[in-house]
Motif scaffolding. Structure first.
Motif, PDB file in Angstrom:
ATOM      1  N   MET A 220       0.824  -1.201   0.000  1.00 25.51           N
ATOM      2  CA  MET A 220       0.000   0.000   0.000  1.00 25.51           C
ATOM      3  C   MET A 220       0.860   1.254   0.000  1.00 25.51           C
ATOM      4  N   GLU A 221       1.992   1.167   0.652  1.00 22.81           N
ATOM      5  CA  GLU A 221       2.863   2.336   0.697  1.00 22.81           C
ATOM      6  C   GLU A 221       3.369   2.683  -0.697  1.00 22.81           C
ATOM      7  N   SER A 222       3.628   1.675  -1.504  1.00 21.47           N
ATOM      8  CA  SER A 222       4.112   1.912  -2.862  1.00 21.47           C
ATOM      9  C   SER A 222       3.054   2.635  -3.691  1.00 21.47           C
ATOM     10  N   ILE A 223       1.798   2.243  -3.553  1.00 22.55           N
ATOM     11  CA  ILE A 223       0.720   2.884  -4.291  1.00 22.55           C
ATOM     12  C   ILE A 223       0.590   4.343  -3.873  1.00 22.55           C
ATOM     13  N   ARG A 224       0.728   4.614  -2.582  1.00 25.31           N
ATOM     14  CA  ARG A 224       0.651   5.992  -2.106  1.00 25.31           C
ATOM     15  C   ARG A 224       1.799   6.824  -2.661  1.00 25.31           C
ATOM     16  N   ASN A 225       3.002   6.269  -2.674  1.00 29.00           N
ATOM     17  CA  ASN A 225       4.147   6.995  -3.213  1.00 29.00           C
ATOM     18  C   ASN A 225       3.980   7.274  -4.699  1.00 29.00           C
TER      19      ASN A 225
ATOM     20  N   MET B 230       7.037   2.959 -12.889  1.00 28.83           N
ATOM     21  CA  MET B 230       6.528   1.619 -12.627  1.00 28.83           C
ATOM     22  C   MET B 230       7.344   0.578 -13.374  1.00 28.83           C
ATOM     23  N   GLY B 231       7.798   0.890 -14.579  1.00 26.22           N
ATOM     24  CA  GLY B 231       8.644  -0.030 -15.322  1.00 26.22           C
ATOM     25  C   GLY B 231       9.984  -0.249 -14.645  1.00 26.22           C
ATOM     26  N   MET B 232      10.567   0.821 -14.127  1.00 30.88           N
ATOM     27  CA  MET B 232      11.838   0.686 -13.430  1.00 30.88           C
ATOM     28  C   MET B 232      11.675  -0.123 -12.148  1.00 30.88           C
ATOM     29  N   ASP B 233      10.585   0.099 -11.404  1.00 33.27           N
ATOM     30  CA  ASP B 233      10.333  -0.679 -10.194  1.00 33.27           C
ATOM     31  C   ASP B 233      10.130  -2.155 -10.523  1.00 33.27           C
ATOM     32  N   TRP B 234       9.391  -2.437 -11.588  1.00 35.80           N
ATOM     33  CA  TRP B 234       9.170  -3.820 -11.994  1.00 35.80           C
ATOM     34  C   TRP B 234      10.480  -4.478 -12.391  1.00 35.80           C
ATOM     35  N   TYR B 235      11.309  -3.756 -13.136  1.00 39.75           N
ATOM     36  CA  TYR B 235      12.577  -4.319 -13.592  1.00 39.75           C
ATOM     37  C   TYR B 235      13.525  -4.581 -12.426  1.00 39.75           C
ATOM     38  N   LYS B 236      13.528  -3.673 -11.436  1.00 40.05           N
ATOM     39  CA  LYS B 236      14.375  -3.878 -10.265  1.00 40.05           C
ATOM     40  C   LYS B 236      13.890  -5.062  -9.437  1.00 40.05           C
ATOM     41  N   SER B 237      12.590  -5.187  -9.256  1.00 44.54           N
ATOM     42  CA  SER B 237      12.062  -6.262  -8.412  1.00 44.54           C
ATOM     43  C   SER B 237      12.155  -7.615  -9.107  1.00 44.54           C
ATOM     44  N   ARG B 238      12.301  -7.634 -10.376  1.00 49.45           N
ATOM     45  CA  ARG B 238      12.373  -8.883 -11.133  1.00 49.45           C
ATOM     46  C   ARG B 238      13.614  -9.679 -10.795  1.00 49.45           C
TER      47      ARG B 238
END
Length: 56
Positions: free
Chosen positions: A1-6, A42-50
């Motif tokens: 939820m914190e990520s969505i708020r940020n 969002m793409g950068m976050d997805w790529y990092k978490s991958r």
């Protein structure tokens, strides 16, 4: 939820700043810029978490 708020706060901030920068009185360009930045973030976050997940 914190990520969505940020993400939401950053989107609103990008939109507000570009609205003042372009200064045309329209919301088209600021909205497109804010959406582009949102997709980029969002793409950068997805790529990092991958790379953080392993099968172990």
């Amino acid at each position: 939820m914190e990520s969505i708020r940020n993400i939401a706060v950053t989107f609103i901030g990008n939109f507000a700043m570009t609205y003042f920068i372009f200064g045309e009185g329209t919301i088209g360009r600021p909205l497109l810029f804010a959406l582009f930045m949102l997709m980029l973030m969002m793409g950068m976050d997805w790529y990092k978490s991958r790379g953080n997940h392993t099968l172990n």
